[in-house]
Write a protein that holds these residues in place. Structure first.
Motif, PDB file in Angstrom:
ATOM      1  N   PRO A 104       0.805  -1.263   0.057  1.00 32.97           N
ATOM      2  CA  PRO A 104       0.063  -0.048   0.012  1.00 32.97           C
ATOM      3  C   PRO A 104       0.839   1.348   0.079  1.00 32.97           C
ATOM      4  N   ALA A 105       0.017   2.166  -0.342  1.00 26.49           N
ATOM      5  CA  ALA A 105       0.995   3.676  -0.073  1.00 26.49           C
ATOM      6  C   ALA A 105       1.121   4.054   1.369  1.00 26.49           C
ATOM      7  N   PHE A 106       2.518   4.711   1.349  1.00 27.86           N
ATOM      8  CA  PHE A 106       2.970   4.694   2.901  1.00 27.86           C
ATOM      9  C   PHE A 106       3.901   6.165   2.809  1.00 27.86           C
ATOM     10  N   ALA A 107       3.998   6.748   3.911  1.00 24.92           N
ATOM     11  CA  ALA A 107       4.924   8.094   3.923  1.00 24.92           C
ATOM     12  C   ALA A 107       4.980   7.985   5.556  1.00 24.92           C
ATOM     13  N   TYR A 108       6.297   8.400   5.745  1.00 22.53           N
ATOM     14  CA  TYR A 108       6.845   8.670   7.293  1.00 22.53           C
ATOM     15  C   TYR A 108       7.823   9.804   7.188  1.00 22.53           C
ATOM     16  N   ALA A 109       7.907  10.719   8.289  1.00 24.63           N
ATOM     17  CA  ALA A 109       8.994  11.641   8.325  1.00 24.63           C
ATOM     18  C   ALA A 109       9.600  11.637   9.761  1.00 24.63           C
ATOM     19  N   LEU A 110      10.710  12.103   9.713  1.00 22.47           N
ATOM     20  CA  LEU A 110      11.648  11.938  11.063  1.00 22.47           C
ATOM     21  C   LEU A 110      12.130  13.281  10.949  1.00 22.47           C
ATOM     22  N   LEU A 111      12.220  13.792  12.256  1.00 21.58           N
ATOM     23  CA  LEU A 111      13.005  15.131  12.379  1.00 21.58           C
ATOM     24  C   LEU A 111      13.991  14.641  13.394  1.00 21.58           C
ATOM     25  N   LEU A 112      15.014  14.926  12.836  1.00 24.94           N
ATOM     26  CA  LEU A 112      16.654  14.429  13.400  1.00 24.94           C
ATOM     27  C   LEU A 112      17.387  15.454  13.776  1.00 24.94           C
ATOM     28  N   ALA A 113      18.280  15.360  14.660  1.00 26.35           N
ATOM     29  CA  ALA A 113      18.975  16.314  15.229  1.00 26.35           C
ATOM     30  C   ALA A 113      20.399  15.886  15.770  1.00 26.35           C
ATOM     31  N   ALA A 114      21.331  16.590  15.557  1.00 25.12           N
ATOM     32  CA  ALA A 114      22.811  16.071  16.173  1.00 25.12           C
ATOM     33  C   ALA A 114      22.928  16.572  17.589  1.00 25.12           C
ATOM     34  N   GLY A 115      23.863  15.809  18.168  1.00 23.29           N
ATOM     35  CA  GLY A 115      24.225  16.226  19.475  1.00 23.29           C
ATOM     36  C   GLY A 115      23.461  15.736  20.631  1.00 23.29           C
ATOM     37  N   LYS A 116      23.362  16.268  21.808  1.00 22.27           N
ATOM     38  CA  LYS A 116      22.275  15.765  22.641  1.00 22.27           C
ATOM     39  C   LYS A 116      21.315  16.976  22.736  1.00 22.27           C
ATOM     40  N   VAL A 117      20.150  16.461  22.599  1.00 21.97           N
ATOM     41  CA  VAL A 117      18.751  17.267  22.391  1.00 21.97           C
ATOM     42  C   VAL A 117      17.917  16.903  23.624  1.00 21.97           C
ATOM     43  N   ASP A 118      17.444  17.827  24.423  1.00 21.70           N
ATOM     44  CA  ASP A 118      16.222  17.566  25.296  1.00 21.70           C
ATOM     45  C   ASP A 118      14.885  17.402  24.871  1.00 21.70           C
ATOM     46  N   GLY A 119      14.207  16.462  25.164  1.00 19.07           N
ATOM     47  CA  GLY A 119      13.109  15.943  24.673  1.00 19.07           C
ATOM     48  C   GLY A 119      13.030  14.978  23.404  1.00 19.07           C
ATOM     49  N   ARG A 120      14.140  14.383  23.310  1.00 17.14           N
ATOM     50  CA  ARG A 120      14.133  13.290  22.404  1.00 17.14           C
ATOM     51  C   ARG A 120      13.445  12.157  22.505  1.00 17.14           C
ATOM     52  N   LEU A 121      12.820  11.555  21.327  1.00 20.52           N
ATOM     53  CA  LEU A 121      12.008  10.332  21.360  1.00 20.52           C
ATOM     54  C   LEU A 121      12.867   9.232  21.544  1.00 20.52           C
ATOM     55  N   MET A 122      14.142   9.274  20.710  1.00 20.65           N
ATOM     56  CA  MET A 122      14.956   8.089  20.924  1.00 20.65           C
ATOM     57  C   MET A 122      16.269   8.584  20.287  1.00 20.65           C
ATOM     58  N   GLN A 123      17.264   7.601  20.171  1.00 21.47           N
ATOM     59  CA  GLN A 123      18.524   7.886  19.502  1.00 21.47           C
ATOM     60  C   GLN A 123      18.570   6.886  18.463  1.00 21.47           C
ATOM     61  N   ILE A 124      19.406   7.225  17.165  1.00 23.11           N
ATOM     62  CA  ILE A 124      19.472   6.340  16.195  1.00 23.11           C
ATOM     63  C   ILE A 124      20.836   6.351  15.974  1.00 23.11           C
ATOM     64  N   SER A 125      21.430   5.062  15.764  1.00 25.43           N
ATOM     65  CA  SER A 125      22.913   4.923  15.411  1.00 25.43           C
ATOM     66  C   SER A 125      23.202   5.312  13.836  1.00 25.43           C
ATOM     67  N   ARG A 126      24.440   5.345  13.361  1.00 21.35           N
ATOM     68  CA  ARG A 126      24.658   5.181  11.941  1.00 21.35           C
ATOM     69  C   ARG A 126      24.435   3.935  11.442  1.00 21.35           C
ATOM     70  N   PRO A 127      23.737   4.079  10.248  1.00 27.83           N
ATOM     71  CA  PRO A 127      23.258   2.580   9.453  1.00 27.83           C
ATOM     72  C   PRO A 127      24.486   1.818   9.241  1.00 27.83           C
TER      73      PRO A 127
END
Length: 249
Positions: A170-193
Motif C-alpha cells: 500500500p501507499a505509505f509515508a513517514y517523516a523523522l525530524l532528526l538532530a545532532a548532539g544531545k537534545v532534550d525531549g528526544r524520542l530516542m537515538q538512532i545510530s549510523r546505519p
C-alpha cells in the motif's frame, strides 16, 4: 557523532484497513498541509509526503522553513511518469509540460521548499530496497558534518498494478525530524546505519518485499511505542542494513 536524536515523527497511510493493522498511530492524507495553489496539481506521493512532514515538524515544534530536508522514495512520481510514457507511445500522444515538470524525483522536495518558503538545502534520493537505509545514512552524514537538525521524509504512492504485479502497495509515508548532539525531549537515538545480522520481523517481510518503503515499520514501532535499546533491521535481506535505536546516553 555516535547517534542522531529523533525529535518528531509523522506517519501517513491512506488505506484505512492497512492503517488499522499498523502497531502504532498513523493518519490519512491531510490535504490542508498543501497550499491551495499547489494542491490541485499534487499527486498522492506529494500529499502523503507533506502530511507526514508537517506532522513531524508539529510534534517537534520546529518550523519547516528552517530545516534542511531529505526526501526519499523508491519510485517517486511513478503514476505521473507512467502517464507520460503512455502518451509517448501514441502516434497522437500529447505531452503535458505540467506532467513532465511533476514527474521528477525531487517533485515533493521542490514543492515542499516552495510551500514552506524554505531556502535550506533539499536532497532527493532513491535506492531501491535500500532506500530507507540510504536515507538514514545520508541524514547521519549531513548531521555529522554540519550539525543542527534536518527533516527526513520517506514515501511511496501506490504503483500502477500492471508495472509490477503484486508490488507497489500500500501507499505509505513517514517523516523523522532528526538532530545532532544531545537534545532534550528526544524520542530516542538512532545510530549510523551499518550492515549487520539483525532479523527483520517475519510478520512484515512479505509486505516489505512488495513495497520496500514499508521497511521502516520496526523502527517506527520502536520510536512510537517506547521500546528499549535494540538493533533494528532496515531490510528483510540478510545480511542487511540495520541501526541501533533506543534511549542511549
Amino acid at each position: 557523532m555516535e547517534c542522531m536524536n529523533l525529535l518528531g515523527v509523522g506517519v501517513c497511510a491512506p488505506d484505512a484497513e492497512f492503517r488499522a493493522s499498523l502497531p502504532f498511530p498513523a493518519f490519512a492524507i491531510n490535504r490542508e498541509t498543501i497550499p491551495p495553489l499547489l494542491r490541485r496539481r499534487s499527486s498522492q506521493a506529494m500529499q502523503m509526503a507533506f502530511s507526514a512532514a508537517s506532522a513531524a515538524c508539529e510534534q517537534a515544534q520546529r518550523s519547516p522553513s528552517s530545516l534542511p530536508a531529505i526526501f526519499a522514495s523508491v519510485a517517486g512520481e511513478i503514476n505521473t511518469t507512467d502517464q507520460i510514457c503512455n502518451e509517448l507511445v501514441k502516434t497522437d500522444g500529447v505531452m503535458s509540460p505540467s506532467a513532465f515538470h511533476n514527474s521528477v524525483q525531487n517533485t515533493a522536495a521542490g514543492y515542499w521548499s516552495i510551500a514552506q518558503q524554505c531556502t535550506q538545502p533539499a536532497t532527493a534520493l532513491a535506492a531501491g530496497s535500500d532506500t530507507l537505509a540510504m536515507a538514514l545514512l545520508e541524514a547521519w552524514c549531513q548531521l555529522a558534518c554540519q550539525g543542527g537538525e534536518l527533516l527526513l521524509v520517506c514515501y511511496d504512492e501506490a504503483w500502477p498494478g500492471y508495472l509490477a504485479p503484486g508490488c507497489g502497495n500500500p501507499a505509505f509515508a513517514y517523516a523523522l525530524l532528526l538532530a545532532a548532539g544531545k537534545v532534550d525531549g528526544r524520542l530516542m537515538q538512532i545510530s549510523r546505519p551499518q550492515v549487520g545480522e539483525s532479523t527483520f520481523p517475519a510478520a512484515w517481510t512479505d509486505s516489505v518485499n512488495s513495497m520496500p518503503i514499508l521497511a521502516a515499520i520496526p523502527l517506527l514501532e520502536a520510536a512510537l511505542t517506547g521500546r528499549g535499546p535494540q538493533a533494528i533491521a532496515l531490510s528483510p535481506h540478510m545480511p542487511g542494513w540495520q541501526v541501533h535505536a533506543g534511549a542511549y546516553e
